[in-house]
Design an enzyme around this catalytic site. Structure first.
Site, short mmCIF file in Angstrom:
data_model
loop_
_atom_site.label_atom_id
_atom_site.label_comp_id
_atom_site.label_asym_id
_atom_site.label_seq_id
_atom_site.Cartn_x
_atom_site.Cartn_y
_atom_site.Cartn_z
CB CYS A 21 -6.59 -48.56 13.78
SG CYS A 21 -8.14 -47.99 12.64
CB CYS A 24 -11.58 -48.28 13.70
SG CYS A 24 -11.56 -49.19 12.14
CB CYS A 113 -7.20 -51.90 12.92
SG CYS A 113 -8.74 -51.42 13.67
CB CYS A 116 -10.55 -51.21 9.56
SG CYS A 116 -8.87 -50.52 9.87
CG ASP A 348 -34.56 -61.04 -44.66
OD1 ASP A 348 -34.65 -61.06 -43.32
OD2 ASP A 348 -35.65 -61.37 -45.11
#
Length: 533
Positions: A21, A24, A113, A116, A348
């Site tokens: 793509c 990228c 793509c 990616c 306690d």
């Protein structure tokens, strides 16, 4: 790098041809301009193809300027896929939104793509951003900023490595080099694109230090097995962990990719990576607020109330506890998922805590509401106090995580004062106990008491009784006021615990002694700050 140049031409051509793509491609061309990645998908594709067609002089090739729009000379007659491949705003058509993960897009005009897996395609578009924001708004959190996190499928690292090896070989043929660290990381590029869109839609800024996190988890079932060859090549990198569903975590895959030789990698994985049929799936969109911390002091007036839930072998012994009486109201007001209670020591079940009370802090995990005024905190304190006659709370306030550390600092060096009602088997007179008032800095050796040995390690602890003051009642009873080092077992100091605490009141008086009642009168920790009523 703020623009594409002539040396990027072969990389653009190579990656476009293999199904990568536009965004990228910019990453592998080491383009660092955030603004450029935000351009619409359709525009980026047109510009890349025009860049390849442009045979002007070198100075004319720089038409990918960050600030200015694409050069007016750039014209693209049609994309390869046809004019209908993209809609009017540049979004991919026929691509599923969240949880439509198995929808095939092989017949759609735009391919997913091969690097990616669609992260920088469909999941950068306005429809997906709105989907995320709808999830955030419906969760009803209070926040003034956000930090965005994304979890990517581990196989993306494998595909990224294959694409890098392809580009690196092309660059080597041209006498150039490309270091892996020079490539813009996928997560970084995605956040450049998504941050301003989320910020605009949510109406608050993105801030890396924000306590409010919006996270998206992506998966890609179609390619899940692409990491598996690494387990054979680098078995030491994949160790099964108790809290992990798969050994193929992102960090394990990255570690294996750093270890495996290039030749071995190329024997097992195609270069370039093949184009998938399906997009990634956003399997999870979550919100989480950082913890809020509330502190105060509590008084306990009941001799039948534990500090924390008293459960033995799965059976509840008493219906409530200090922790629960306080936290139930905080949980409701802060709308938190859970809480963690801590305090400066504990008493306690049969011991009262009087005076100014015992400091405590509660961590409220993932609260929906985080903003409270001082007046609202005062009303919340009153609500807690009105709900029970067994406890009272004071100085209730919001604090930081760091401030809680002050409650635990030097805990054993702090002092505490007690009032103990003591019985003796042999008759006593006032003068028989008067000498206790003169004892100062009495050192004790205390073996772990028998009553707590099931939950505390066996040890001998040195503790100090700083002062004592006796108050005669009758020939078998007296009250003893003690100032001691924090962590001293008072009951055992009185009766001796079968000789496990030395010396003790019994040995000092040379008779059997036992404790009937014990009250904590003060816990000398100067925290949290005292508030005006």
């Amino acid at each position: 790098m703020s623009s594409l140049t002539e040396k990027d031409r072969p990389i653009v051509q190579l990656l476009l041809n293999t199904g990568t793509c536009p965004r990228c491609i910019l990453r592998f061309c080491c383009v660092g301009s955030q603004m450029l990645y935000r351009h619409p998908y359709k525009e980026l594709m047109k510009d890349l193809k025009e860049f390849l067609k442009n045979n002007q002089e070198e100075e004319d090739t720089d038409c990918f300027d960050v600030v200015d729009p694409p050069c007016k000379r750039i014209r693209l007659e049609q994309t390869e896929e046809g004019p209908d491949a993209l809609n009017h705003n540049g979004a991919l058509q026929q691509i599923p939104l969240v949880n439509d993960g198995n929808t095939a897009v092989e017949n759609s005009a735009v391919k997913v793509c091969n690097v990616c897996l669609g992260i920088l395609q469909e999941f950068c578009e306005a429809d997906f951003v709105k989907k995320v924001c709808q999830k955030v708004n419906s969760a009803d959190y209070q926040f003034t900023s956000f930090v965005f996190s994304v979890s990517l499928p581990p196989q993306l690292s494998v595909r990224e490595r294959a694409a890098w090896l392809l580009v690196k070989q092309e660059m080597r043929n041209l006498g150039l080099s490309l270091a892996k660290d020079d490539i813009v990381q996928l997560k970084e590029a995605y956040k450049w694109i998504i941050h301003p869109q989320l910020s605009e839609e949510l109406g608050v800024p993105a801030d890396g230090k924000s306590l409010f996190e919006v996270s998206v988890v992506f998966a890609h079932p179609e390619t899940d097995e692409e990491c598996h060859f690494l387990a054979t090549a680098c078995p030491d990198c994949f160790k099964r962990a108790k809290n992990k569903q798969s050994v193929f975590t992102r960090m394990a895959v990255i570690k294996a990719l750093e270890k495996i030789k290039e030749d071995d990698f190329l024997k097992h994985f195609p270069c370039p990576p093949g184009s998938p049929k399906n997009l990634c799936v956003a399997v999870e969109i979550q919100c989480n607020n950082g913890a809020v911390f509330v502190a105060g002091r509590y008084n306990k007036y009941s001799r039948n109330l534990p500090q924390t839930p008293w459960i033995i072998d799965g059976e509840r012994k008493l219906e409530s506890s200090v922790e629960e009486l306080i936290s139930e109201h905080l949980m409701a007001e802060f709308k938190a998922d859970s809480f963690n209670f801590s305090s400066s020591g504990r008493e306690d079940v049969d011991v009262r805590t009087l005076g100014s009370g015992r400091p405590f802090a509660i961590e409220l995990v993932n609260p929906r509401r985080i903003h409270f005024t001082a007046e609202e905190m005062k009303r919340l304190q009153q609500t807690i106090n009105n709900s029970s006659d067994k406890i009272q709370v004071r100085d209730l306030q919001l604090v930081t995580r760091e401030a809680i550390g002050r409650m635990k600092e030097g805990e054993e060096e702090k002092t505490k004062t007690y009032s103990a009602l003591i019985w003796t088997d042999k008759a006593i007179q006032k003068e028989d106990i008067a000498f206790l008032d003169d004892i100062k800095e009495l050192k004790l050796d205390q073996k772990t008491p028998l009553r707590v040995l099931h939950r505390r390690p066996l040890a001998v602890r040195c503790r100090i009784i700083h002062t004592m003051k006796s108050e005669y009642i009758d020939e078998h009873h007296f009250r003893l006021h003690l100032k001691t080092q924090a962590g001293t077992y008072i009951k055992e100091f009185v009766h001796g615990d079968f000789g496990r605490t030395k010396p003790n009141i019994g040995s000092l008086l040379n008779r059997t002694a036992d404790i009937l009642e014990l009250d904590v009168e003060s816990v000398d920790v100067d925290w949290p700050p005292t508030l005006d009523d």
